[in-house]
Design a protein around this motif. Structure first.
Motif, PDB file in Angstrom:
ATOM      1  N   TYR A 434       0.838  -1.198   0.000  1.00 46.53           N
ATOM      2  CA  TYR A 434       0.000   0.000   0.000  1.00 46.53           C
ATOM      3  C   TYR A 434       0.869   1.242   0.000  1.00 46.53           C
ATOM      4  O   TYR A 434       1.896   1.303   0.689  1.00 46.53           O
ATOM      5  CB  TYR A 434      -0.909   0.014   1.225  1.00 46.53           C
ATOM      6  CG  TYR A 434      -2.087  -0.923   1.109  1.00 46.53           C
ATOM      7  CD1 TYR A 434      -3.341  -0.461   0.715  1.00 46.53           C
ATOM      8  CD2 TYR A 434      -1.946  -2.279   1.392  1.00 46.53           C
ATOM      9  CE1 TYR A 434      -4.425  -1.326   0.611  1.00 46.53           C
ATOM     10  CE2 TYR A 434      -3.012  -3.148   1.291  1.00 46.53           C
ATOM     11  CZ  TYR A 434      -4.252  -2.670   0.892  1.00 46.53           C
ATOM     12  OH  TYR A 434      -5.318  -3.522   0.790  1.00 46.53           O
ATOM     13  N   GLN A 441      -3.866   0.258  -2.799  1.00 45.09           N
ATOM     14  CA  GLN A 441      -2.972  -0.796  -3.246  1.00 45.09           C
ATOM     15  C   GLN A 441      -2.201  -0.321  -4.480  1.00 45.09           C
ATOM     16  O   GLN A 441      -2.797   0.163  -5.442  1.00 45.09           O
ATOM     17  CB  GLN A 441      -3.756  -2.064  -3.619  1.00 45.09           C
ATOM     18  CG  GLN A 441      -4.363  -2.792  -2.437  1.00 45.09           C
ATOM     19  CD  GLN A 441      -5.192  -3.987  -2.873  1.00 45.09           C
ATOM     20  OE1 GLN A 441      -5.509  -4.130  -4.049  1.00 45.09           O
ATOM     21  NE2 GLN A 441      -5.555  -4.841  -1.923  1.00 45.09           N
ATOM     22  N   THR A 622      -1.201  -2.022  14.723  1.00 48.90           N
ATOM     23  CA  THR A 622      -1.599  -0.642  14.428  1.00 48.90           C
ATOM     24  C   THR A 622      -0.515   0.341  14.828  1.00 48.90           C
ATOM     25  O   THR A 622      -0.270   1.332  14.129  1.00 48.90           O
ATOM     26  CB  THR A 622      -2.912  -0.320  15.165  1.00 48.90           C
ATOM     27  OG1 THR A 622      -3.934  -1.234  14.746  1.00 48.90           O
ATOM     28  CG2 THR A 622      -3.358   1.104  14.881  1.00 48.90           C
ATOM     29  N   LEU A 641      -1.938  -5.420   6.808  1.00 49.65           N
ATOM     30  CA  LEU A 641      -2.480  -4.844   5.575  1.00 49.65           C
ATOM     31  C   LEU A 641      -2.954  -5.901   4.591  1.00 49.65           C
ATOM     32  O   LEU A 641      -3.617  -5.557   3.605  1.00 49.65           O
ATOM     33  CB  LEU A 641      -1.419  -3.969   4.899  1.00 49.65           C
ATOM     34  CG  LEU A 641      -0.772  -2.911   5.803  1.00 49.65           C
ATOM     35  CD1 LEU A 641       0.286  -2.148   5.032  1.00 49.65           C
ATOM     36  CD2 LEU A 641      -1.823  -1.964   6.341  1.00 49.65           C
ATOM     37  N   GLY A 642      -2.617  -7.141   4.815  1.00 45.77           N
ATOM     38  CA  GLY A 642      -3.071  -8.190   3.909  1.00 45.77           C
ATOM     39  C   GLY A 642      -2.119  -9.371   3.914  1.00 45.77           C
ATOM     40  O   GLY A 642      -0.911  -9.197   3.783  1.00 45.77           O
ATOM     41  N   VAL A 654      -8.459  -1.877   4.473  1.00 43.75           N
ATOM     42  CA  VAL A 654      -7.080  -1.452   4.755  1.00 43.75           C
ATOM     43  C   VAL A 654      -6.936   0.046   4.523  1.00 43.75           C
ATOM     44  O   VAL A 654      -6.246   0.738   5.284  1.00 43.75           O
ATOM     45  CB  VAL A 654      -6.086  -2.243   3.884  1.00 43.75           C
ATOM     46  CG1 VAL A 654      -4.662  -1.768   4.137  1.00 43.75           C
ATOM     47  CG2 VAL A 654      -6.205  -3.731   4.162  1.00 43.75           C
ATOM     48  N   ARG A 657      -8.053   1.714   7.501  1.00 42.77           N
ATOM     49  CA  ARG A 657      -7.105   1.558   8.601  1.00 42.77           C
ATOM     50  C   ARG A 657      -5.946   2.558   8.457  1.00 42.77           C
ATOM     51  O   ARG A 657      -5.480   3.140   9.430  1.00 42.77           O
ATOM     52  CB  ARG A 657      -6.603   0.113   8.627  1.00 42.77           C
ATOM     53  CG  ARG A 657      -5.660  -0.177   9.775  1.00 42.77           C
ATOM     54  CD  ARG A 657      -5.286  -1.655   9.833  1.00 42.77           C
ATOM     55  NE  ARG A 657      -6.391  -2.445  10.362  1.00 42.77           N
ATOM     56  CZ  ARG A 657      -6.972  -3.453   9.730  1.00 42.77           C
ATOM     57  NH1 ARG A 657      -6.549  -3.782   8.523  1.00 42.77           N
ATOM     58  NH2 ARG A 657      -7.956  -4.124  10.273  1.00 42.77           N
TER      59      ARG A 657
END
Length: 817
Positions: A434, A441, A622, A641-642, A654, A657
């Protein structure tokens, strides 16, 4: 095949010692032993056969010459007999006998076996007897002619007897046939019987001495020659063949083998042998070499050629194909690991290659050596087999394009491709990256996974474990074609594809062109592909830099992975000049000692100044995401994030976030600034009062006394216009914590400080109290903050300041940092 030295008269490694101080030590003993061994009976069961065969090769020419002289002597005898009166046998019969003798002499050089040699020798002596008898018939005193000739025949026949058996049989047959002839030539001659027995006694004893001495000389010569050949073909330390003998024997074996015969070469290298010699001495190193050699001899048979090639390297040539040789090498590897060395267990790396019909032995050995290098580069203590003949072509072939209507196995265009590999399949998983500023993305890192038939995943430790028949470079290259094919199916058209690539693959000749062709064949522009150079050995920094230029010509972007670990260092960055730098995941959690402040912001700033974008990996919480945003990181990647998956996950959760992380930072910045200012407020007030007092003429110690009593005060100081200290500094409460590790630079009196921001900023804003960012104090070795103010005095303008200890965990750092 060359005979292995261990199979006959094995050499004692302890005999091979150097010459020192002019004394005859081990090397001298070798020569003495070598010479004296010619008088000792060998214990080799095949010695007599080899000796007689070698004697046959040497003696054929000598025997032929001896026989030729005998033929000439016989013809002279015939010519002399022609001048003597009396009845004689026809000349044609005597010349026919001479012809038979000449034919036997001509046949001798062509003899191949010892029994034929003996048969010709016996026949020759008997024919000489016949010739003598034919020539003396009709003479008045035949015994005077016969006796010298018969004596010389027996004595001169020594070169004709190859073995003692030949001598005994030939002599017995000669006397058994000659004695009646001697007695019948002149039976009325007085004392004929006595003369005959004297002839036998004298001639036999003389012939025995002649033959015995000649045989003993030949035997000793053979022993010496055999010993010298053995020494020339043997490694003195281990008793194995040396490189020259190994090469000659192997070439002879391969040249005489049938086309369907299989042979394999095994190259062995003891791991970390130099450290063994350096740490524990060469004597122990020699002992380890000897033990390995004994182990190799114990595990091999007569059909195996075993050699010490040099140093700590050994080589074997054995019958059998590649797989059997790999299994045998694995057995040897396990056996060697059972040899103890002072710092653990001895280990060895193995390279195996199979003989190809028509190739030279050195080519075979080179391929085994290449496999050995891969074994060493893969971590040592393992077996690697040679590469397949067409490995490069087979490992990097384009897979089906997503635009194709037909796919292997009936796949739909969006169904991922799987690549068969060993007993499982290879597949692609993608993890998103990201852009923190764009909150979207921007790329996906392709990660290799192994799947069984039922779809279950293979553990990475098994998938990436070194295998004898494939190297990590093979797996690396086939993964590129697989990932590009799958990326074209599932990754959005505006996103990057991050491909991990080993340095060895990166610098391979022509690989940039191959990879560009594969990318275009599946519909991907090379400009969308980021080559992520892994932290690994293989290829010098110069070679990586040159290769990077070739990839950029095709449009590829370059990234360096795991910066801050292993081989991935600043020198690598500045020479390769990557477009992106991926920071090792541990760097996001790294803090400075003492203050426990993160080092990520400064590191990101450094890389940005070098012209490189920054990706931080391993974002799992976080707090780590907030730190990445606050550190001005460009791109982030991690489980938060993934996770890697075969499909692309929606980015919206995401994105929210990341946006939340920006909000947290914005909200906390004001609070952080307020805390920082509140902590510094008493020190600013106290510094203003001290500066006013000092400007008013109050002595230095008295002016700074209230400020020095505050908790965080290390020292109070005054600098002149050139940045040099005026008078003595006043130590504060926090100075008591200072250690003496920086004692050589602890005294600031002779130093200049006008280059420091706290001096420059105070001079630029006279009368205003300024605060520095935290810095590492050269005097105390602790994180510090300086509060300064420029004031006029009777000696000119001065900068009055205080250095505060900012190493306590409770102290806030400025939000701007």
């Amino acid at each position: 095949m060359c005979r292995r030295a261990s199979q006959a008269d094995p050499l004692n490694p302890g005999d091979f010692l150097p010459l020192t101080n002019g004394k005859v030590t081990g090397a001298g003993l070798i020569l003495i032993d070598m010479l004296s061994s010619t008088t000792r009976q060998t214990t080799d069961a095949g010695f007599r056969r080899r000796f007689h065969q070698r004697s046959l090769e040497h003696q054929r020419s000598l025997s032929a010459i001896t026989m030729a002289f005998a033929v000439v002597a016989y013809l002279s005898f015939v010519a002399t007999r022609s001048f003597v009166e009396g009845p004689a046998i026809g000349l044609q019969h005597r010349f026919a006998c001479g012809l038979c003798l000449a034919l036997l002499a001509m046949a001798m050089p062509r003899v191949k076996t010892t029994w034929v040699f003996g048969a010709i020798s016996v026949a020759f002596t008997l024919m000489l007897q016949v010739g003598i008898g034919l020539n003396v018939i009709g003479l008045t005193s035949p015994l005077l002619w016969t006796l010298p000739a018969m004596v010389m025949v027996v004595m001169g026949a020594a070169p004709l007897w190859l073995t003692p058996t030949h001598f005994l049989i030939g002599t017995v047959v000669f006397y058994a046939t000659g004695l009646p002839v001697m007695l019948d030539i002149h039976p009325t001659h007085d004392g004929a019987h006595l003369v005959c027995w004297m002839w036998i006694a004298i001639s036999f004893s003389s012939a025995a001495v002649f033959h015995g001495c000649f045989y003993w000389f030949r035997r000793n010569h053979f022993l010496l020659e055999d010993r010298l050949v053995q020494l020339a073909a043997t490694d003195p330390l281990t008793g194995l063949q040396n490189r020259r003998a190994f090469k000659e024997g192997a070439e002879k074996l391969l040249s005489t083998a049938s086309d369907d015969a299989k042979f394999s070469a095994i190259f062995v290298d003891i791991d970390y042998f130099k450290s063994l010699n350096d740490r524990f001495g060469h004597a122990l190193g020699d002992q380890m070499l000897h033990e390995v050699a004994q182990l190799l001899k114990a595990h091999t048979s007569v059909d195996n050629n075993v050699s010490r090639i040099g140093g700590e390297e050994f080589a074997l040539l054995q019958r059998g194909g590649l797989r059997s040789a790999v299994g045998f090498a694995e057995t040897l590897r396990i056996a060697i690991s059972g040899i103890a060395r002072p710092d653990g267990a001895l280990t060895a790396s193995f390279g195996v290659a199979e003989y190809r019909v028509g190739e030279g032995f050195m080519s075979l050995l080179d391929r085994a050596d290449e496999a050995l290098l891969r074994a060493k580069h893969s971590g040592r203590n393992r077996v690697c087999a040679e590469r397949a003949v067409s490995a490069d072509a087979a490992r990097l072939k384009p897979l089906e394009s997503p635009a194709s209507d037909a796919h292997p196995g009936g796949e739909s265009p969006c169904e991922p491709v799987r690549q068969p590999w060993d007993d499982h399949y290879l597949s692609s998983h993608f993890q998103p990256l990201y852009s923190l500023s764009h909150q979207k993305q921007v790329g996906f890192e392709a990660l290799l996974r192994g799947e069984r038939d039922d779809g279950s995943l293979i553990p990475p430790a098994i998938l990436f474990a070194p295998k004898p028949f494939t190297s990590e470079n093979d797996l690396d290259r086939v993964s590129h074609a697989l990932h590009l094919a799958n990326a074209a199916r599932v990754i959005p058209g505006d996103a990057w594809v991050f491909l991990n690539i080993l340095p060895a693959s990166f610098v391979a000749e022509g690989y940039a062109d191959q990879l560009a062709d594969v990318a275009r064949s599946v519909g991907l522009s090379p400009g969308r592909v980021v080559l992520e150079l892994l932290e690994s050995h293989g290829g010098s920094v110069d070679a990586l830099s040159r290769a990077a230029t070739q990839y950029r010509e095709h449009g590829f972007l370059i990234a360096v992975d795991d910066f801050g670990a292993g081989h991935s260092n600043l020198d690598r960055l500045f020479q390769i000049r990557p477009d992106l730098v991926k920071l090792d995941g541990e760097l996001i959690r790294a803090t400075s000692p003492g203050a426990q402040q993160p080092i990520l912001p400064k590191l990101v700033s450094l890389l940005h100044q070098a012209g490189m974008l920054v990706v931080v990996e391993g974002v799992e919480t976080t707090d780590e995401l907030i730190l990445a945003v606050e550190s001005n990181v460009d791109f982030a990647q991690g489980y938060l994030l993934g996770r890697p998956a075969a499909t692309i996950t929606p980015p919206e959760p995401v994105n929210r976030r990341i946006d939340h992380a920006f909000d947290v930072i914005a909200e906390g910045r004001t609070h952080q600034h307020a805390l920082f200012e509140s902590e510094l407020h008493p020190y600013r007030l106290a510094l203003d009062l001290a500066a006013q007092a000092y400007s008013g003429g109050v002595p230095l110690e008295d002016a700074f006394a209230p400020l020095a009593t505050l908790e965080l005060c290390i020292s109070c100081f005054i600098l002149d216009e050139s940045g040099r200290q005026v008078g003595l500094e006043v130590n504060g409460m926090a100075s008591m914590k200072a250690g003496d590790s920086l004692q050589p630079v602890a005294n600031p009196r002779d130093a200049r400080w006008d280059h420091r921001p706290y001096f420059r900023n105070a001079v630029l804003r006279p009368g205003v109290t300024v605060t520095s960012s935290p810095y590492l104090s050269l005097a105390s070795g602790r994180p510090c903050i300086a509060v300064t103010i420029a004031v006029p005095t009777e000696h000119g303008r001065c900068v009055v300041g205080v250095e505060l200890d900012w190493s306590l965990d409770r102290l806030p750092w400025p939000a701007s940092d």
